[in-house]
Write a protein that holds these residues in place. Structure first.
Motif, PDB file in Angstrom:
ATOM      1  N   SER A 135       6.276  18.021  -9.140  1.00  8.98           N
ATOM      2  CA  SER A 135       6.865  17.095  -8.171  1.00  8.98           C
ATOM      3  C   SER A 135       5.935  15.909  -7.974  1.00  8.98           C
ATOM      4  N   CYS A 136       6.549  14.737  -7.832  1.00  7.87           N
ATOM      5  CA  CYS A 136       5.824  13.514  -7.485  1.00  7.87           C
ATOM      6  C   CYS A 136       6.127  13.208  -6.014  1.00  7.87           C
ATOM      7  N   VAL A 137       5.089  13.028  -5.212  1.00  4.68           N
ATOM      8  CA  VAL A 137       5.222  12.834  -3.763  1.00  4.68           C
ATOM      9  C   VAL A 137       4.592  11.497  -3.401  1.00  4.68           C
ATOM     10  N   VAL A 138       5.291  10.714  -2.584  1.00  4.13           N
ATOM     11  CA  VAL A 138       4.744   9.445  -2.109  1.00  4.13           C
ATOM     12  C   VAL A 138       4.753   9.426  -0.589  1.00  4.13           C
ATOM     13  N   ASN A 139       3.777   8.731  -0.051  1.00  2.05           N
ATOM     14  CA  ASN A 139       3.679   8.509   1.392  1.00  2.05           C
ATOM     15  C   ASN A 139       3.535   7.017   1.619  1.00  2.05           C
ATOM     16  N   HIS A 140       4.308   6.523   2.568  1.00  2.00           N
ATOM     17  CA  HIS A 140       4.333   5.079   2.817  1.00  2.00           C
ATOM     18  C   HIS A 140       4.513   4.844   4.301  1.00  2.00           C
ATOM     19  N   ALA A 141       4.069   3.716   4.770  1.00  2.10           N
ATOM     20  CA  ALA A 141       4.145   3.408   6.205  1.00  2.10           C
ATOM     21  C   ALA A 141       5.576   3.369   6.698  1.00  2.10           C
ATOM     22  N   ALA A 142       6.559   3.106   5.808  1.00  2.00           N
ATOM     23  CA  ALA A 142       7.968   3.047   6.230  1.00  2.00           C
ATOM     24  C   ALA A 142       8.643   4.400   6.213  1.00  2.00           C
ATOM     25  N   LEU A 143       7.940   5.445   5.781  1.00  2.00           N
ATOM     26  CA  LEU A 143       8.523   6.783   5.720  1.00  2.00           C
ATOM     27  C   LEU A 143       8.088   7.596   6.913  1.00  2.00           C
ATOM     28  N   GLN A 144       9.034   8.331   7.525  1.00  5.44           N
ATOM     29  CA  GLN A 144       8.688   9.244   8.607  1.00  5.44           C
ATOM     30  C   GLN A 144       8.039  10.514   8.075  1.00  5.44           C
ATOM     31  N   LYS A 145       8.386  10.923   6.858  1.00  3.22           N
ATOM     32  CA  LYS A 145       7.763  12.075   6.222  1.00  3.22           C
ATOM     33  C   LYS A 145       7.672  11.794   4.738  1.00  3.22           C
ATOM     34  N   PRO A 146       6.776  12.492   4.006  1.00  2.00           N
ATOM     35  CA  PRO A 146       6.611  12.220   2.577  1.00  2.00           C
ATOM     36  C   PRO A 146       7.920  12.381   1.810  1.00  2.00           C
ATOM     37  N   LEU A 147       8.063  11.548   0.756  1.00  2.00           N
ATOM     38  CA  LEU A 147       9.240  11.577  -0.106  1.00  2.00           C
ATOM     39  C   LEU A 147       8.840  12.199  -1.434  1.00  2.00           C
ATOM     40  N   ALA A 148       9.626  13.143  -1.927  1.00  2.00           N
ATOM     41  CA  ALA A 148       9.267  13.881  -3.146  1.00  2.00           C
ATOM     42  C   ALA A 148      10.450  13.891  -4.097  1.00  2.00           C
TER      43      ALA A 148
ATOM     44  N   LEU B 175       0.839  -1.204   0.000  1.00  6.11           N
ATOM     45  CA  LEU B 175       0.000   0.000   0.000  1.00  6.11           C
ATOM     46  C   LEU B 175       0.871   1.251   0.000  1.00  6.11           C
ATOM     47  N   ILE B 176       0.636   2.135  -0.982  1.00  4.12           N
ATOM     48  CA  ILE B 176       1.423   3.358  -1.130  1.00  4.12           C
ATOM     49  C   ILE B 176       0.493   4.463  -1.611  1.00  4.12           C
ATOM     50  N   TYR B 177       0.839   5.719  -1.262  1.00  7.18           N
ATOM     51  CA  TYR B 177       0.014   6.866  -1.638  1.00  7.18           C
ATOM     52  C   TYR B 177       0.836   7.771  -2.564  1.00  7.18           C
ATOM     53  N   PHE B 178       0.259   8.088  -3.743  1.00  9.32           N
ATOM     54  CA  PHE B 178       0.879   9.011  -4.686  1.00  9.32           C
ATOM     55  C   PHE B 178       0.107  10.326  -4.697  1.00  9.32           C
ATOM     56  N   SER B 179       0.827  11.436  -4.787  1.00  8.75           N
ATOM     57  CA  SER B 179       0.217  12.747  -5.008  1.00  8.75           C
ATOM     58  C   SER B 179       1.157  13.554  -5.901  1.00  8.75           C
ATOM     59  N   TRP B 180       0.604  14.598  -6.542  1.00 10.20           N
ATOM     60  CA  TRP B 180       1.370  15.423  -7.486  1.00 10.20           C
ATOM     61  C   TRP B 180       1.253  16.876  -7.084  1.00 10.20           C
ATOM     62  N   MET B 181       2.373  17.613  -7.223  1.00 10.60           N
ATOM     63  CA  MET B 181       2.432  19.036  -6.894  1.00 10.60           C
ATOM     64  C   MET B 181       2.858  19.807  -8.145  1.00 10.60           C
ATOM     65  N   LYS B 182       2.260  20.990  -8.302  1.00  8.55           N
ATOM     66  CA  LYS B 182       2.619  21.886  -9.398  1.00  8.55           C
ATOM     67  C   LYS B 182       2.947  23.237  -8.801  1.00  8.55           C
ATOM     68  N   GLY B 183       4.235  23.621  -8.863  1.00  9.26           N
ATOM     69  CA  GLY B 183       4.638  24.901  -8.302  1.00  9.26           C
ATOM     70  C   GLY B 183       4.330  25.032  -6.827  1.00  9.26           C
ATOM     71  N   GLY B 184       4.457  23.945  -6.066  1.00  8.99           N
ATOM     72  CA  GLY B 184       4.161  23.976  -4.636  1.00  8.99           C
ATOM     73  C   GLY B 184       2.694  23.800  -4.293  1.00  8.99           C
ATOM     74  N   GLU B 185       1.802  23.730  -5.287  1.00  4.46           N
ATOM     75  CA  GLU B 185       0.378  23.545  -5.042  1.00  4.46           C
ATOM     76  C   GLU B 185      -0.012  22.124  -5.433  1.00  4.46           C
TER      77      GLU B 185
END
Length: 907
Positions: free
Chosen positions: A201-214, A152-162
């Motif tokens: 930017s491509c940002v992922v959140n995972h249970a093994a991460l302490q903070k999101p990885l981008a 299980l992993i979460y993907f999100s996308w940012m454009k210019g910080g938004e």
């Protein structure tokens, strides 16, 4: 060997099931799987313990013997006597995760069963896959996350910080050869020219991460060309035919052009030239010989670009071209008619030429004006620029005028600086600087291009909700040719985020409130996310007045966010808590973190001063430094002697520590002192003294080295004077001789830690004219389990009087001697100083007190009594009472301390 299980045999057939447990671990870490039994006593020889992994047996224990255990697992046989049969999994791998079962049977009847699920956590790594995009066409950019588990992993996308796509859950089904997962996320977009200056930017959140990885994905842009194919007429169908292929407005420069006739490629060298707007253009010619023209059919001009799968082409049909050329062959009469028509047209043009002459300039003045180009991000306080492009034949005679809403903008760059105030009292509207670039030749060479720009520093009160206007006119003319109005832009101001503040619990629940505050941001949309080691925390609603962002007088917003945790988690200093603040003005979120109440100490420089007020060269030196702002109160100090920068040795006498003293909620301070004899003082020029402070918040001790200094100090007695009255009330006093201005004294009392007390001071003039400052502090030990001082005074009331010679713990200070005992049980103590005659005792037959005794009794009647409780419930007893006074004076480099410690009860 026995331990506790249910005694009644009838209850042994009831299986005790434990709720399933999940244990999260990292790859190749050792993992402990708990399994224990705590019941009434039975014979352990009838016990049998079995461990299973996915239904397969891995360990068998009978009584206290390990019958079988697979490689990679172990058990602690020494814990069997306590009913603990925990299993350790060594170097946990992906094949070892899953469900484990611990089953305990007694006399062949199952007694206990528990299920434990082991889950391995491996963080993902990010890689960009596709960043090539075509302008004004739908494209996809992709990023790859690999090497993670669970899936299980979460993907999100940012454009210019938004955020352009919020986090979405995704369960990966792709495995690598080593068993880990990988997943690809894509973002569909139709890029425009403005996207060239915006980061994705491509940002992922995972249970093994302490903070999101981008990971940032810089876009590589491609602009498709416009291809036009035309023919140059030939004299006859049998003569060579020249084809012209115009390729315009493409990017990047590298292209491949092919000539294709009926599917066969005809080679041709390219010629590329620059084009307006940063693009390129080229023209390719192809002359078909007689044989190629006779083939007829279609001729194509095909253009290929790197990373674009489909080509752009233009086609011409040779059959239609030849027919048109044959159809335009004229007879002699037709040619004469055409010539007559041309002559008529020339005459008409000559007649109209005079009328059109005056309007020639106006035709040359036709202009093409672009819209107002705004910066992609308008940040408050950071310079931005708006631009208008004007193209035409006579742009050298064009002028532009800029407006903010309907107010004319003038160039203020000479009167208002970028770093100065944006709203001076002279009535200006802020910082503006006008730029006009001299006309440049456009791509075709017949027109010119003019760029008019306006630099400004955004200010919230000026530019919020505003628009820019640009009016284009000719010099010397009042008529406005073109007016352009910009879109409304959003002002951005990044928040200032405070450190995480911890608030002590207001009740006995032991729940601590953690607060983070963001201020000075705009607009008011902001997000706080709280994290703790192990997962994300849920914030709590703050008080009603603070629940929503609030604007200040200038229009900036502030907001707070809170979450709660048990104090016991935070006091250990091991639990890490952090908060991330997300706002559209930020390219990356702001992070603040804390490890709880644990606070790092601050250590002052070492200062030395004489131990006595005589300032004799033979006097010992006192070295001292202050340690402030630390928690918890446990702290250690060591003193070292450093000789000629080479050798060092620890001084055996570790000195004294005054305190720790509670100064603020969850903050302590202490003073470390060291007494050095005169023999060591004479060698101080080649010897340096170092003080090293160690605390649980430090990985390495803080070290301060002695810097030679000297200062005067008032005359201070070497000990405290003490009087004990009824009910365990003690009157402590200290008299200072001389000194100007008046010294400050702080009394404190307690056990292992000290608390400040209330005292009174009076200043009188002595018999020899010297000023005396007397400070008196009265304390009473609180009721409860009586301490040593209470028992000591009770023994005096029972007429078991004895002397105490060492009641004060300071090295080199004599103790307190009982000098008077009254019939009503009152005991009077007075400090005994070296070299003074013993104080005369009042005998039992005497009824009246002397004048000196009355005077001393009157001075000891202090209206304020401090209650001190040094009882420690966690140890079931009480500590020795300590009473101390801190003396500070401008002539003293460091405070001086005098301490009295409760005498130990004699057995």
């Amino acid at each position: 060997m026995k331990f506790k299980v249910p005694f009644c045999f009838s209850l042994l057939i009831v299986i005790k099931h434990v709720s399933p447990i999940e244990i999260w671990t990292k790859p190749y870490f050792s993992t402990l799987l708990p399994c224990s039994l705590s019941e009434e006593e039975i014979n352990s020889s009838f016990l049998e313990v079995n461990w299973f992994h996915k239904g397969l047996g891995i360990a068998v224990i009978a009584g206290t013997n390990v019958i079988h255990i697979k490689e990679g697992f172990s058990v602690d046989q020494s814990a069997f006597s306590n009913g603990t049969f925990s299993l350790t999994v060594h170097n946990t791998t992906l094949s070892q995760q899953g469900e484990y079962t611990c089953s305990i049977a007694y006399n062949n009847s199952e007694l206990y069963s528990s299920n434990i699920t082991v889950i391995i956590l491996a963080p993902p790594s990010l890689t960009s896959l596709s960043t090539m995009v075509v302008l004004h066409r739908e494209n996809e950019i992709k990023c790859l996350a690999q090497g993670f588990t669970p899936p299980l992993i979460y993907f999100s996308w940012m454009k210019g910080g938004e955020e352009v796509r919020p986090p979405r859950p995704f369960t990966a089904v792709n495995h690598t050869s080593d068993g880990y997962f990988w997943a690809v996320s894509s973002l569909a977009l139709t890029p425009t020219a403005e996207d060239k200056y915006i980061n994705f930017s491509c940002v992922v959140n995972h249970a093994a991460l302490q903070k999101p990885l981008a990971i940032e994905l810089p876009l590589n842009f491609t602009q498709l060309p416009t291809v036009t194919l035309s023919t140059i007429p030939a004299d006859s169908p049998s003569s060579p035919l020249t084809l012209s292929c115009d390729i315009e407005e493409f990017y990047p420069k590298e292209i491949t052009v092919q000539w294709v006739q009926n599917g066969s490629i005809l080679p041709d060298p390219p010629l590329v030239l620059p084009s307006p707007g940063g693009t390129f253009r080229t023209r390719h010619f192809r002359t078909l010989n007689k044989e190629e023209r006779e083939r007829s059919g279609e001729v194509q001009c095909v253009v290929w670009q790197p990373s674009v799968p489909e080509p752009i082409s233009a086609t011409v049909d040779l059959f239609i071209t030849d027919t048109n050329e044959e159809g335009i062959v004229l007879t002699k009469s037709a040619k004469a008619s055409v010539a007559l028509m041309i002559i008529s047209l020339v005459l008409v043009l000559l007649l109209c030429f005079g009328f059109s002459w005056r309007k020639r300039d106006e035709k040359q003045k036709s202009l093409s004006v672009s819209g107002i180009i705004l910066p992609p991000r308008v940040i408050v306080g950071q310079k931005g620029r708006v631009t208008v492009s004007v193209e035409g034949r006579r742009v050298d005679r064009v002028q532009t005028t800029w407006f903010l809403n309907d107010k004319l903008i003038s160039d203020t760059s000479q009167t208002v600086t970028e770093k100065g105030p944006l709203l001076p009292p002279g009535g200006e509207v802020g910082y503006y600087k006008l730029h006009t670039q001299r006309p440049l030749l456009s791509g075709n060479g017949s027109t010119q291009q003019l760029l008019s720009s306006l630099s400004f520093i955004p200010h919230l009160s000026i530019h919020k909700g505003a628009v820019f206007k640009c009016q284009v006119s000719y010099m010397g003319k009042d008529k406005v040719v073109v007016e352009r109005v910009s879109d409304k832009f959003t002002l951005l101001a990044a928040p200032k985020v405070s450190d995480i503040q911890l608030t002590d619990p207001a009740d006995s629940s032991g729940i601590v409130t953690l607060t983070a505050q963001a201020s000075g941001f705009h607009p008011d949309i902001i997000t706080f996310r709280w994290f703790c080691q192990g997962g994300e925390l849920s914030p709590v609603a703050p008080p009603a007045p603070l629940s929503a962002p609030r604007p200040d007088a200038q229009g900036f917003f502030s907001a707070i966010s809170q979450c709660k945790l048990p104090r016991t988690e935070l006091e250990r200093g091991e639990t890490k808590v952090w908060v991330t603040v997300h706002h559209m003005a930020l390219k990356q979120p702001i992070t603040r973190e804390t490890r709880g109440f644990i606070k790092r100490p601050h250590v002052s420089d070492i200062i030395s001063y004489p131990a006595a007020s005589s300032h004799s060269p033979k006097d010992p030196l006192i070295f001292g430094c202050e340690v402030t702002g630390f928690y918890p109160p446990d702290i250690s100090v060591s003193w070292w002697r450093i000789i000629e920068e080479q050798d060092e040795e620890e001084i055996e006498e570790c000195g004294d520590i005054w305190g720790p003293l509670l100064t603020h909620p969850s903050t302590y301070r202490a003073t470390a002192t060291l007494r050095v004899e005169s023999s060591e003082k004479r060698e101080r020029e080649k010897t340096r003294i170092a003080c090293r402070v160690m605390h649980c918040s430090l990985q390495e001790p803080i070290e301060r080295q002695w810097q030679n200094s000297h200062s005067d100090a008032p005359s201070i007695p070497s000990s405290l004077s003490v009087q004990w009255k009824k009910w365990g009330i003690g009157v402590f006093s200290l008299t200072l001789l001389g000194g100007h201005p008046k010294a400050k004294l702080l009394w404190a009392a307690g056990g292992a830690t000290l608390s400040p007390l209330v005292s009174t001071e009076s200043q009188v003039e002595g018999e020899d004219g010297t000023r005396e400052l007397k400070s008196v502090c009265t304390i009473q030990r609180s009721s409860g389990r009586g301490g040593q001082t209470d028992r000591y005074i009770n023994s005096q009331r029972n007429r078991h009087t004895h002397l105490t010679e060492e009641a004060v713990t300071n090295c080199g200070i004599d103790g307190i001697e009982i000098v008077d005992e009254k019939d009503d049980g009152e005991i009077k103590m007075e400090q005994k100083r070296p070299g003074t005659p013993a104080v005369k005792r009042r005998r039992e037959g005497e009824d009246e007190e002397s004048e000196d005794e009355k005077k001393r009794g009157k001075e000891s009647d202090i209206p304020m009594t401090n209650t001190v409780n040094v009882r420690r419930e966690d140890k079931g007893g009480s500590e020795s009472l300590r009473v101390s006074v801190e003396i500070t004076h401008p002539a003293l480099a460091l405070p001086i301390y005098r301490t009295w410690t409760e005498p130990q009860e004699e057995s």
